[in-house]
Scaffold this motif. Structure first.
Motif, PDB file in Angstrom:
ATOM      1  N   ALA A  24       4.386  -0.238   2.356  1.00 31.04           N
ATOM      2  CA  ALA A  24       4.546   1.200   2.140  1.00 31.04           C
ATOM      3  C   ALA A  24       4.396   1.610   0.674  1.00 31.04           C
ATOM      4  O   ALA A  24       3.678   2.564   0.367  1.00 31.04           O
ATOM      5  N   VAL A  25       5.042   0.913  -0.227  1.00 34.22           N
ATOM      6  CA  VAL A  25       4.984   1.283  -1.645  1.00 34.22           C
ATOM      7  C   VAL A  25       3.573   1.100  -2.178  1.00 34.22           C
ATOM      8  O   VAL A  25       3.030   1.985  -2.854  1.00 34.22           O
ATOM      9  N   HIS A  26       2.957  -0.025  -1.863  1.00 38.62           N
ATOM     10  CA  HIS A  26       1.577  -0.278  -2.280  1.00 38.62           C
ATOM     11  C   HIS A  26       0.648   0.807  -1.747  1.00 38.62           C
ATOM     12  O   HIS A  26      -0.210   1.345  -2.463  1.00 38.62           O
ATOM     13  N   PHE A  27       0.818   1.161  -0.478  1.00 41.28           N
ATOM     14  CA  PHE A  27       0.001   2.178   0.164  1.00 41.28           C
ATOM     15  C   PHE A  27       0.181   3.554  -0.487  1.00 41.28           C
ATOM     16  O   PHE A  27      -0.797   4.234  -0.796  1.00 41.28           O
ATOM     17  N   GLY A  49       4.106   5.423   8.128  1.00 43.31           N
ATOM     18  CA  GLY A  49       4.592   5.295   9.491  1.00 43.31           C
ATOM     19  C   GLY A  49       4.687   3.846   9.896  1.00 43.31           C
ATOM     20  O   GLY A  49       4.582   2.944   9.068  1.00 43.31           O
ATOM     21  N   CYS A  50       4.883   3.631  11.182  1.00 48.84           N
ATOM     22  CA  CYS A  50       4.998   2.276  11.704  1.00 48.84           C
ATOM     23  C   CYS A  50       4.701   2.310  13.197  1.00 48.84           C
ATOM     24  O   CYS A  50       5.021   3.289  13.881  1.00 48.84           O
ATOM     25  N   GLU A  51       4.078   1.249  13.684  1.00 49.74           N
ATOM     26  CA  GLU A  51       3.918   1.089  15.119  1.00 49.74           C
ATOM     27  C   GLU A  51       5.035   0.168  15.578  1.00 49.74           C
ATOM     28  O   GLU A  51       5.022  -1.026  15.296  1.00 49.74           O
ATOM     29  N   LEU A  52       6.004   0.737  16.245  1.00 49.15           N
ATOM     30  CA  LEU A  52       7.204   0.005  16.647  1.00 49.15           C
ATOM     31  C   LEU A  52       7.016  -0.647  18.013  1.00 49.15           C
ATOM     32  O   LEU A  52       6.260  -0.161  18.848  1.00 49.15           O
ATOM     33  N   TYR A  53       7.734  -1.740  18.212  1.00 41.80           N
ATOM     34  CA  TYR A  53       7.799  -2.393  19.510  1.00 41.80           C
ATOM     35  C   TYR A  53       9.106  -1.949  20.164  1.00 41.80           C
ATOM     36  O   TYR A  53      10.187  -2.278  19.688  1.00 41.80           O
ATOM     37  N   VAL A  54       9.008  -1.191  21.233  1.00 42.78           N
ATOM     38  CA  VAL A  54      10.195  -0.702  21.936  1.00 42.78           C
ATOM     39  C   VAL A  54      10.395  -1.564  23.175  1.00 42.78           C
ATOM     40  O   VAL A  54       9.569  -1.552  24.096  1.00 42.78           O
ATOM     41  N   ASP A  75      -7.765  -3.788   3.503  1.00 44.95           N
ATOM     42  CA  ASP A  75      -7.125  -3.868   2.200  1.00 44.95           C
ATOM     43  C   ASP A  75      -6.747  -2.455   1.778  1.00 44.95           C
ATOM     44  O   ASP A  75      -7.570  -1.534   1.853  1.00 44.95           O
ATOM     45  N   VAL A  76      -5.530  -2.248   1.324  1.00 47.91           N
ATOM     46  CA  VAL A  76      -5.021  -0.907   1.022  1.00 47.91           C
ATOM     47  C   VAL A  76      -5.870  -0.203  -0.033  1.00 47.91           C
ATOM     48  O   VAL A  76      -6.210   0.972   0.118  1.00 47.91           O
ATOM     49  N   GLU A  77      -6.224  -0.905  -1.092  1.00 45.81           N
ATOM     50  CA  GLU A  77      -7.028  -0.299  -2.162  1.00 45.81           C
ATOM     51  C   GLU A  77      -8.409   0.117  -1.647  1.00 45.81           C
ATOM     52  O   GLU A  77      -8.868   1.236  -1.906  1.00 45.81           O
ATOM     53  N   LYS A  78      -9.070  -0.776  -0.927  1.00 47.69           N
ATOM     54  CA  LYS A  78     -10.395  -0.476  -0.391  1.00 47.69           C
ATOM     55  C   LYS A  78     -10.326   0.648   0.634  1.00 47.69           C
ATOM     56  O   LYS A  78     -11.216   1.504   0.700  1.00 47.69           O
ATOM     57  N   LEU A  79      -9.277   0.639   1.444  1.00 50.76           N
ATOM     58  CA  LEU A  79      -9.079   1.684   2.444  1.00 50.76           C
ATOM     59  C   LEU A  79      -8.990   3.056   1.788  1.00 50.76           C
ATOM     60  O   LEU A  79      -9.693   3.990   2.169  1.00 50.76           O
ATOM     61  N   CYS A  80      -8.142   3.178   0.776  1.00 51.64           N
ATOM     62  CA  CYS A  80      -7.951   4.472   0.115  1.00 51.64           C
ATOM     63  C   CYS A  80      -9.228   4.928  -0.583  1.00 51.64           C
ATOM     64  O   CYS A  80      -9.562   6.116  -0.570  1.00 51.64           O
ATOM     65  N   ARG A  81      -9.953   3.993  -1.167  1.00 51.12           N
ATOM     66  CA  ARG A  81     -11.216   4.343  -1.819  1.00 51.12           C
ATOM     67  C   ARG A  81     -12.211   4.883  -0.791  1.00 51.12           C
ATOM     68  O   ARG A  81     -12.879   5.896  -1.014  1.00 51.12           O
ATOM     69  N   TYR A  88      -1.197  -5.689   5.973  1.00 46.24           N
ATOM     70  CA  TYR A  88       0.236  -5.967   6.097  1.00 46.24           C
ATOM     71  C   TYR A  88       0.659  -6.110   7.567  1.00 46.24           C
ATOM     72  O   TYR A  88       1.793  -6.454   7.846  1.00 46.24           O
ATOM     73  N   SER A  89      -0.233  -5.797   8.505  1.00 47.66           N
ATOM     74  CA  SER A  89       0.026  -6.061   9.925  1.00 47.66           C
ATOM     75  C   SER A  89      -0.372  -7.496  10.189  1.00 47.66           C
ATOM     76  O   SER A  89      -1.558  -7.824  10.252  1.00 47.66           O
ATOM     77  N   MET A  90       0.620  -8.343  10.339  1.00 50.03           N
ATOM     78  CA  MET A  90       0.368  -9.765  10.473  1.00 50.03           C
ATOM     79  C   MET A  90      -0.570 -10.079  11.642  1.00 50.03           C
ATOM     80  O   MET A  90      -0.312  -9.691  12.770  1.00 50.03           O
ATOM     81  N   LEU A  91      -1.659 -10.752  11.358  1.00 49.95           N
ATOM     82  CA  LEU A  91      -2.660 -11.182  12.327  1.00 49.95           C
ATOM     83  C   LEU A  91      -3.270 -10.025  13.115  1.00 49.95           C
ATOM     84  O   LEU A  91      -3.824 -10.233  14.191  1.00 49.95           O
ATOM     85  N   ASP A  92      -3.197  -8.809  12.599  1.00 52.16           N
ATOM     86  CA  ASP A  92      -3.714  -7.683  13.349  1.00 52.16           C
ATOM     87  C   ASP A  92      -4.588  -6.768  12.502  1.00 52.16           C
ATOM     88  O   ASP A  92      -5.567  -6.240  12.985  1.00 52.16           O
ATOM     89  N   GLY A  93      -4.223  -6.513  11.261  1.00 50.05           N
ATOM     90  CA  GLY A  93      -4.974  -5.588  10.431  1.00 50.05           C
ATOM     91  C   GLY A  93      -5.802  -6.318   9.402  1.00 50.05           C
ATOM     92  O   GLY A  93      -5.452  -7.399   8.947  1.00 50.05           O
ATOM     93  N   ALA A  94      -6.920  -5.712   9.031  1.00 48.07           N
ATOM     94  CA  ALA A  94      -7.789  -6.341   8.044  1.00 48.07           C
ATOM     95  C   ALA A  94      -8.105  -5.412   6.881  1.00 48.07           C
ATOM     96  O   ALA A  94      -8.840  -5.783   5.984  1.00 48.07           O
TER      97      ALA A  94
END
Length: 122
Positions: free
Chosen positions: A48-51, A65-70, A21-27, A13-19
């Motif tokens: 968030a809901v999917h996670f 959480g979130c990594e915000l741009y300040v 998959d939420v399901e695979k990650l949790c497993r 869900y991090s556009m062009l940054d994360g790879a």
């Protein structure tokens, strides 16, 4: 390694940054014997809901959480092109409870609606 918990992690869900998959990650986190995992995608809360659902399904404590741009300038002037010295820093925010989650949703919504200048900034 059950005492270790990932607190800064990007999903797909991090556009062009994360790879991740939420399901695979949790497993995988469950296989590693960890009890919790955080999701801190860049500038958004889209997953968030999917996670949360996936983490609970695998017996994990979800930490949203979130990594915000300040941005360093407080005017949020979206008319400038290209960015005129309006640099930003990253800030990781983790929600402790439902109130924290609601506040984080407000912050990220405000960033997308009124602070978006190349990235959703606060």
């Amino acid at each position: 390694m059950p005492d270790f918990v990932h607190l800064h992690l990007h999903t797909d869900y991090s556009m062009l940054d994360g790879a991740s998959d939420v399901e695979k990650l949790c497993r995988r986190v469950q296989e590693q014997g960890m009890s919790a995992v955080a999701m801190t995608d860049h500038g958004n809360m889209f997953g968030a809901v999917h996670f949360v659902n996936a983490a609970k399904q695998h017996g994990l404590k979800p930490i949203v959480g979130c990594e915000l741009y300040v941005c360093k300038k407080d005017d949020h002037n979206t008319k400038r092109t290209p960015p005129d010295g309006d640099t930003y820093n990253h800030l990781i925010i983790l929600a402790e409870n439902d109130e924290g989650y609601r506040n984080l949703v407000k912050i990220t919504s405000e960033a997308s609606l009124h602070g978006h200048y190349y990235k959703p900034r606060i």
